[in-house]
Design an enzyme around this catalytic site. Sequence first.
Site, mmCIF file in Angstrom:
data_model
loop_
_atom_site.group_PDB
_atom_site.id
_atom_site.type_symbol
_atom_site.label_atom_id
_atom_site.label_comp_id
_atom_site.label_asym_id
_atom_site.label_seq_id
_atom_site.Cartn_x
_atom_site.Cartn_y
_atom_site.Cartn_z
ATOM 1 N N LYS A 154 -3.216 -1.240 -3.231
ATOM 2 C CA LYS A 154 -3.270 -0.558 -1.941
ATOM 3 C C LYS A 154 -4.382 -1.153 -1.083
ATOM 4 C CE LYS A 154 -1.846 4.001 -3.677
ATOM 5 N NZ LYS A 154 -0.645 4.215 -2.865
ATOM 6 N N ARG A 199 7.462 7.424 -9.770
ATOM 7 C CA ARG A 199 8.854 7.602 -10.218
ATOM 8 C C ARG A 199 9.040 7.104 -11.644
ATOM 9 N NH1 ARG A 199 10.846 4.181 -5.204
ATOM 10 N NH2 ARG A 199 8.957 5.196 -4.468
#
Length: 477
Positions: free
Chosen positions: A251, A325
């Site tokens: 990130k 996920r």
Amino acid sequence: MSLNKKNIHKIDSSAEIIILNKTKNLEQNQEELLENINFYEKSFNTYFDIKNNILYVSCLKFKKENIKTAFCTAIRFFKNLKIENLKINITQAKKELELQTIVEGLVLGNYEFLKYKSSNEKEKIKNINICTKSSSKTKEELEIELKKAFIICNSVNFTKDIVNNSPQDYYPQIMADDALKIAEKHKNIECKIFGEDYLKQKGMNALYSVGIASPHESKLIHLTYKVKNPIAKIILVGKGVTYDTGGMSLKRGDGMVSMKCDKAGAASIMGVIQALGSLELPFEVHGILGAVENMIGGDAYKPGDILKAANSKTIEVTNTDAEGRLVLADCLVYAQKNIQDFDYIFDLATLTGASIGAFGGYTTAVMGYNEKTKKKILKASKKSGELVGFLPFNDYLEKLLESQVADFVNTSANKNGAAITASLFLSKFIKNKNKKKWLHFDIAGPSYRQENWAYHSYGATGVAIRLLIKFMEDLKK
């Protein structure tokens, strides 16, 4: 906070809170004063009558959420004053309020996370008297309502504390310890903790791979709330990424600062289970939490890796920052293998920024195949005040998950509809017979706000706890 049947004028207190949406019941000089200072120009304006020790708060829309914000405004006004006790009439603007509304406004609005402040002592209000003389309910009914409101609000604030804790202090083992403490406090709650050896043994390679570069061992946490003769069995699956660097798909700096919030899904489920321990609703509820830390290092999982999940499906990793996920995938498989004959399976996760783009930062995005269950969630949303919106599935977006080298990719290069494709990815791990029982809640926006929002303070909000409790209460009817 206590209930008092005396006349409001006979209750001894340092100050009174009055919520107004019109001036009819005030003395003429007070009416004129409020009009002169444009008190009703907008909601949540305040005026403190120092002579009579009354705080007036304007509330132009007299709906539950606005009333909560008005009480929040009041409690924040008194924070820095040396006020020992307050009084409130349960009837405001000729309307009898629910204690849940009053308590949520005051308790949630009063929340602050001061753990890391060198000076964290604040003036504390010792008691708030709620005058119930005008109430149509019995004392016993009001006491039950007050107790329930406190249980829920305390669980919301407990969840906020978990999410607000810094990553160096809150990692998977600490989440496991907190889950064990919940079970220790409540005889109707059990807790099982599984480490990385178990994950490898059961083929939970998706979850395991996310945390492989962290010095902290990943944990699978299974909390169970049980009662005799439950009317329904509910599974809640939570993403508990205690910190997310994005892994090898790193990130940007600004996007990493608030990533302690990536454990909010698991934290909210812990809050729900804790509340159930005291509320004793007639359900069997399982909380399945994937607690991991997504870090970088020489042994980190990488874009291009092929992971085999616990249901033997293979996943091509195209982005290690789509880690939530992967965690949920194995947790969903575990839940369906180990819990039989359940009625609902919901997962909660700070999953995608796309859900924020779709609804703004204040609404939970809900997806799934069962329209009846969605309607129940919408009903619970309106009653609890927690906002939800629904995003539709379609075959065209599902094709974006196709992989040339594995069963599917964990994220598509096409970012359109990313909140939906993330949910469709999760649906790959729901058995066909269970698809109508499943809903996905993307809480990326409302779980953590870098601002004061209504009666929520800066930081974590404890999202979805009140929503899910209300959903269960409605099932009970």
